[in-house]
Write an enzyme that holds these catalytic residues in place. Structure first.
Site, PDB file in Angstrom:
ATOM      1  N   ASP A 171       0.858  -1.199  -0.041  1.00  0.00           N
ATOM      2  CA  ASP A 171      -0.052   0.001   0.050  1.00  0.00           C
ATOM      3  C   ASP A 171       0.907   1.291  -0.170  1.00  0.00           C
ATOM      4  O   ASP A 171       2.080   1.149   0.430  1.00  0.00           O
ATOM      5  CB  ASP A 171      -0.967   0.083   1.321  1.00  0.00           C
ATOM      6  N   ASP A 195      -7.585  -7.418   0.892  1.00  0.00           N
ATOM      7  CA  ASP A 195      -6.785  -7.533   1.962  1.00  0.00           C
ATOM      8  C   ASP A 195      -7.545  -6.996   3.096  1.00  0.00           C
ATOM      9  O   ASP A 195      -8.390  -6.170   3.159  1.00  0.00           O
ATOM     10  CB  ASP A 195      -5.396  -6.638   1.839  1.00  0.00           C
ATOM     11  N   CYS A 237     -12.758 -28.242   9.868  1.00  0.00           N
ATOM     12  CA  CYS A 237     -11.638 -27.504   9.507  1.00  0.00           C
ATOM     13  C   CYS A 237     -10.175 -28.363   9.458  1.00  0.00           C
ATOM     14  O   CYS A 237     -10.063 -29.135  10.690  1.00  0.00           O
ATOM     15  CB  CYS A 237     -11.212 -26.144  10.143  1.00  0.00           C
ATOM     16  N   CYS A 266      -6.856 -27.133   9.839  1.00  0.00           N
ATOM     17  CA  CYS A 266      -5.915 -26.357  10.178  1.00  0.00           C
ATOM     18  C   CYS A 266      -5.432 -26.919  11.321  1.00  0.00           C
ATOM     19  O   CYS A 266      -5.833 -27.720  12.141  1.00  0.00           O
ATOM     20  CB  CYS A 266      -6.174 -24.707  10.191  1.00  0.00           C
ATOM     21  N   CYS A 321      -7.479 -26.596  14.723  1.00  0.00           N
ATOM     22  CA  CYS A 321      -8.708 -27.423  14.863  1.00  0.00           C
ATOM     23  C   CYS A 321      -8.211 -29.009  14.659  1.00  0.00           C
ATOM     24  O   CYS A 321      -8.989 -29.835  15.071  1.00  0.00           O
ATOM     25  CB  CYS A 321      -9.749 -27.250  13.377  1.00  0.00           C
ATOM     26  N   HIS A 348      -5.495 -20.473  12.195  1.00  0.00           N
ATOM     27  CA  HIS A 348      -6.925 -21.047  11.861  1.00  0.00           C
ATOM     28  C   HIS A 348      -7.747 -19.711  10.979  1.00  0.00           C
ATOM     29  O   HIS A 348      -8.297 -20.082   9.939  1.00  0.00           O
ATOM     30  CB  HIS A 348      -7.885 -21.212  12.968  1.00  0.00           C
TER      31      HIS A 348
HETATM   32  O1  LIG Z   1      -8.737   4.191  -0.477  1.00  0.00           O
HETATM   33  C1  LIG Z   1      -7.840   3.998  -0.084  1.00  0.00           C
HETATM   34  N1  LIG Z   1      -6.312   4.028  -0.529  1.00  0.00           N
HETATM   35  C2  LIG Z   1      -5.234   3.286  -0.039  1.00  0.00           C
HETATM   36  N2  LIG Z   1      -5.230   2.368   0.865  1.00  0.00           N
HETATM   37  C3  LIG Z   1      -6.511   2.221   1.527  1.00  0.00           C
HETATM   38  C4  LIG Z   1      -6.558   1.287   2.472  1.00  0.00           C
HETATM   39  C5  LIG Z   1      -7.819   1.117   3.221  1.00  0.00           C
HETATM   40  N3  LIG Z   1      -8.247   0.170   4.175  1.00  0.00           N
HETATM   41  C6  LIG Z   1      -9.512   0.413   4.394  1.00  0.00           C
HETATM   42  N4  LIG Z   1     -10.259  -0.198   5.250  1.00  0.00           N
HETATM   43  C7  LIG Z   1      -9.638  -1.047   6.331  1.00  0.00           C
HETATM   44  C8  LIG Z   1     -10.769  -1.347   7.450  1.00  0.00           C
HETATM   45  N5  LIG Z   1     -10.041  -2.310   8.276  1.00  0.00           N
HETATM   46  C9  LIG Z   1     -11.214  -3.176   8.827  1.00  0.00           C
HETATM   47  C10 LIG Z   1     -10.516  -4.057   9.922  1.00  0.00           C
HETATM   48  C11 LIG Z   1     -10.048  -3.428  10.931  1.00  0.00           C
HETATM   49  C12 LIG Z   1      -8.993  -2.282  10.609  1.00  0.00           C
HETATM   50  C13 LIG Z   1      -9.595  -1.414   9.284  1.00  0.00           C
HETATM   51  N6  LIG Z   1     -10.015   0.970   3.486  1.00  0.00           N
HETATM   52  C14 LIG Z   1      -9.079   1.580   2.595  1.00  0.00           C
HETATM   53  C15 LIG Z   1      -8.815   2.679   1.611  1.00  0.00           C
HETATM   54  C16 LIG Z   1      -7.680   2.589   1.211  1.00  0.00           C
END
Ligand SMILES: O=c1nc[nH]c2cc3[nH]c(NCCN4CCCCC4)nc3cc12
Length: 373
Positions: A93, A267, A305, A307, A310, A336
């Protein structure tokens, strides 16, 4: 092993697709879930264990690695793959999202973002050019454009302005990336929940031209219904022959719904982060293993499962090691959860190839409604 980067679409079923991304470091079967390896490790997992769960590709973070140990040091040591002992593909990223969600004292201008490190307060700058350079120093196989992801809710004007800035930064990212055979640069679509702004963003990215396209600006608190509403149209604005990557998603049912709407890659920290807190994802729903009702339960987490958690341990044991704060607790539950997420991906790949994705989805949801977990 190919020297080029390419995407082969193998089959579709409705809007769902299955295919293979070919890279010099190996193939990525899609739809793909990428475990998050933020600080050059998927927390609580050895790389060979991550591979054993079925992962073909990992995610790394520009923001964290530029602060510690720095991209220059990783480059001097042979790059991120060698450094973390993961020789398969890595997507990184670009840092903008993490700056806005983690760093202090941020200043956003046309040039880029200056900020203070959340680790030691030191001052740093990220621009499209610097982000692309960092990802090159890391040796990333799939590089993300440097973008700005506006926090929701935001008014339409703010979303439009932010998206247009990200499109100018996408142009600069493309320019800075140069010609790197076997490596890919993905553009990131913005535009919030505004269909016309999403279309404008997709058009801008297609004009520049990328090896893949991400849907950014989602999973930022809008909720599943609004996210799916956006995914009902946004992927269709993107080229059909390139991978589509939904960033930061998500829970199992988010992932299934996104694939059903044409997404190829995702991801999320959820399976690993929840694994460390004792939250297990299973085909019948979520199990909070620290709950007292598991203390004497001899059954595995999930009978179906295969894994290590499990196959070799009872819920009672998992409950015990979490209650005792033993290191093995996070290891077993992370393994898991990542195994289960990859099982979902494999199930979808097989179902889409067989033309039975509708039935697979029905079974996926039916299982989750039942049973004491
Ligand atoms: O618009 C994005 N550009 C670059 N990287 C990104 C990463 C991102 N990660 C998320 N959401 C992460 C949500 N996540 C869910 C589980 C708990 C921690 C946060 N939206 C995103 C948008 C972007």
């Amino acid at each position: 092993m190919t020297k080029r980067f390419s995407f082969d679409l193998k089959a579709t079923d409705g809007k769902a697709r299955t295919g293979v991304i070919n890279t010099p470091r190996g193939e990525v079967r899609t739809p793909a879930f990428m475990p998050v390896g933020t600080a050059a490790t998927v927390k609580a997992m050895m790389p060979e264990s991550v591979r054993a769960t079925g992962a073909d590709i990992l995610l790394g973070n520009t923001y964290h690695l530029m602060l510690r140990p720095t991209a220059e040091r990783i480059d001097r040591l042979g790059g991120l793959h060698k450094f973390m002992n993961w020789e398969r593909p890595i997507l990184t990223d670009s840092g903008g999202f993490q700056v806005m969600s983690l760093a202090g004292l941020r200043k956003l201008t046309e040039k880029g973002v200056t900020f203070k490190s959340h680790i030691d307060g030191s001052k740093h700058e990220l621009t499209p050019e610097r982000s692309i350079e960092i990802q090159r120093l890391l040796g990333s196989d799939i590089v993300m454009c440097f973008d700005e992801c506006p926090a929701l809710p935001a008014d339409r004007e703010r979303i439009a302005e932010s998206m247009r800035l990200s499109m100018r930064w996408a142009e600069r990212s493309r320019e800075a990336f140069g010609d790197r055979p076997g490596h890919a640069l993905f553009g990131i679509m913005q535009g919030g929940l505004e269909q016309d702004l999403r279309e404008e963003s997709a058009e801008a990215l297609r004009k520049i031209g990328f090896e893949g396209y991400a849907v950014g600006g989602l999973a930022v608190g809008e909720g599943q219904e609004a996210m799916f509403g956006c995914l009902d149209y946004a992927p269709d604005f993107l080229p059909v022959d390139k991978p589509r990557y939904l960033m930061g998603v998500g829970k199992p049912d988010d992932i299934v719904g996104a694939v059903a709407r044409g997404i190829d890659m995702m991801d999320c920290v959820l399976p690993s982060r929840s694994g460390r807190t004792g939250q297990a994802f299973t085909r019948h729903g979520v199990v909070n293993i620290k709950n007292a009702r598991h203390a004497d339960d001899p059954r595995p987490l999930d009978e179906n499962c295969s894994c290590p958690a499990c196959s070799n341990y009872s819920r009672a044991y998992l409950h015990h090691v979490f209650r005792s704060n033993e290191m093995i607790s996070g290891m077993l539950l992370t393994w898991h959860n990542l195994h289960y997420f990859q099982e979902i991906m494999q199930g979808m790949r097989d179902a889409i190839a067989a033309g039975t994705f509708e039935a697979w989805q029905a079974e996926f949801h039916a299982q989750r409604a039942q049973g004491d977990i």
